[in-house]
Scaffold this active site. Structure first.
Site, PDB file in Angstrom:
ATOM      1  N   GLU A   1      30.845   5.855  41.566  1.00  0.00           N
ATOM      2  CA  GLU A   1      29.692   6.590  41.035  1.00  0.00           C
ATOM      3  C   GLU A   1      28.443   6.197  41.807  1.00  0.00           C
ATOM      4  O   GLU A   1      28.133   5.004  41.924  1.00  0.00           O
ATOM      5  CB  GLU A   1      29.468   6.264  39.554  1.00  0.00           C
ATOM      6  CG  GLU A   1      30.504   6.822  38.616  1.00  0.00           C
ATOM      7  CD  GLU A   1      30.119   6.610  37.152  1.00  0.00           C
ATOM      8  OE1 GLU A   1      30.514   7.427  36.324  1.00  0.00           O
ATOM      9  OE2 GLU A   1      29.413   5.629  36.850  1.00  0.00           O
ATOM     10  N   CYS A   2      27.719   7.171  42.326  1.00  0.00           N
ATOM     11  CA  CYS A   2      26.434   6.973  42.992  1.00  0.00           C
ATOM     12  C   CYS A   2      26.546   5.891  44.070  1.00  0.00           C
ATOM     13  O   CYS A   2      27.145   6.109  45.111  1.00  0.00           O
ATOM     14  CB  CYS A   2      25.357   6.675  41.965  1.00  0.00           C
ATOM     15  SG  CYS A   2      23.677   6.947  42.585  1.00  0.00           S
TER      16      CYS A   2
END
Length: 436
Positions: A327-328
């Site tokens: 994520e990210c």
């Protein structure tokens, strides 16, 4: 029944976090059990809440969560003496289009739960106008009840008197007034406050804030104005499935942005979490059946991540047979390369073709609704995932097959689709919940 309050303000940067932490610690020192929550998607503040209260804090979000999920999450405060929900941005600030149960505004949570609002008002550069702002917020939405205000950064006794008189005429209670006091400011960086676990002195800072606020705010009057809240029994809890039975979770200063309610939901579903530190050159646990790399600050540690051969080779070996999701910041590390703010390019894991750069920073901020085109750990094709994106990286290349069709809160399709290749998947948004 717990005393319940929402701490909000007309805007960001007024002092909501400092007041929330100070009140929580001051009441904690009085022997009260305090439970905090964070309204909205900010994933940094709950760690500060936990430091102040010694109880885990979670996010509640009206755009991403339905009412039963929110009720389930806040029910953990049922055994507390005081419940505090820290707002985000201004009291009524949310997105233009309604989400699952609201627009993401703090006011949604206040009205939904019936918790009165304490406003932090910064009257810098004004006097009587501060009362007009407070009165406007009080009257803007009938279902939101204002308990009173705390003034912050008051310039002088004369200034305080002018503002207090105006608020009294408007029928608004003032719980206290805080003079300017730079010593209790919390350090910041480009994604917000420096994380609680990175600050060795965080306990002393919160103690000082509590002492300062207790000296200038009538804590008994604030408690007296609080609502008396009784949590409701909820049949359905979180609609979150764990990505695997045993989850290797990257967890250190570079990989720390993960919502507490997600980890709790994974554990509640029977999953085991095996943390490991890429910064310590650790590889994911070979006994895990999935690896998850949360967001954080990999751009501040890119050189070390690139040099940690055991981590990168172990991650690649893991991905040969089992799913890996980022994520990210975790997504960026799964990519081919990351260029830091100084323009230096660092080799990443290479499980995806993503290339990102912080040399040319551009803010990406907002809610995201993703419709999966392919499976990712814990979710099947067609699933509608709600999350939040906040980063400053620029995409240089995103050549792999898109993972999802991603919309912002207005329904506009955005370019940050996420990627998939082999067993690796990644998204720029942080997952909050799946639509039921």
């Amino acid at each position: 029944m717990p005393a319940s309050l929402v701490i909000s303000a007309p805007a960001s940067g007024v002092g909501k976090t400092t007041l929330t932490l100070a009140l929580a610690r001051a009441w904690r020192k009085r022997g009260l059990n305090v439970q905090c929550f964070k309204s909205g998607p900010d994933y940094i503040d709950p760690a500060f809440h936990a430091a102040a209260t010694e109880r885990a804090s979670v996010n509640v979000d009206s755009w991403a969560m339905d009412r039963s999920t929110i009720a389930h999450l806040v029910s953990r405060g049922g055994d507390a003496d005081v419940v505090l929900a820290e707002g985000s941005m201004g009291l009524f600030d949310g997105v233009a289009a309604r989400g699952v149960s609201g627009t993401g505004a703090t006011a949604d949570i206040a009205e939904m739960l019936g918790w009165p609002v304490v406003l932090v008002i910064d009257p810098s550069g004004q006097a009587q106008t501060a009362a007009a702002i407070a009165a406007g917020l009080r009257d803007y939405r009938a279902g939101v009840r204002l308990a009173g205000v705390v003034l912050n950064r008051v310039a002088s006794p004369r200034h305080e008197d002018l503002v207090r008189r105006a608020l009294k005429e408007a029928g608004i209670k003032v719980f206290g007034a805080l003079p300017r006091h730079a010593e209790i400011s919390l350090p910041k960086r480009h994604l917000g406050l420096v994380q609680a676990e990175e600050q060795a002195e965080i306990g002393e800072l919160i103690d000082e804030a509590a002492r300062f606020v207790a000296e200038h705010v009538d804590l008994d009057a604030v408690l007296h104005a609080a609502g008396q809240w009784s949590p409701q029994a909820v049949a359905n809890g979180l609609n979150v499935r764990p990505p695997g039975q045993r989850i290797a979770l990257a967890r250190d200063a570079a990989f720390s942005f993960v919502y507490p309610h997600m980890l709790e939901a994974w554990r509640a579903a029977g999953a085991e979490i095996a943390p490991f530190s890429p910064l310590a050159d650790e590889a994911p646990d070979a006994s895990a059946d999935v690896c998850w790399l949360p967001g954080g600050y990999p751009e501040l540690h890119a050189g070390k991540i690139a040099a940690n051969a055991r981590f990168r080779s172990g991650l690649r070996a893991f991905a040969e047979t089992r799913p890996v999701h980022g994520e990210c910041g975790g997504y960026m590390v799964l990519g081919t390369g990351l260029t830091d703010a100084d323009g230096i390019s660092h080799e990443m894991a290479g499980l995806l073709g993503l290339e990102t750069s912080f040399a040319k920073r551009r803010m990406h901020l907002g809610y995201r609704l993703a419709e999966l085109a392919a499976p990712m750990p814990g979710h099947q094709p067609g699933a509608r995932l709600r999350g939040h994106e906040f980063h400053y990286s620029t995409i240089l290349a995103q050549p792999d097959t898109p993972l999802a069709v991603v919309h912002d809160a207005t329904g506009t399709v955005i370019a940050e689709t996420g990627s998939r290749r082999g067993h690796a998947t990644g998204t720029f948004f942080h997952l909050i919940a799946e639509d039921r």
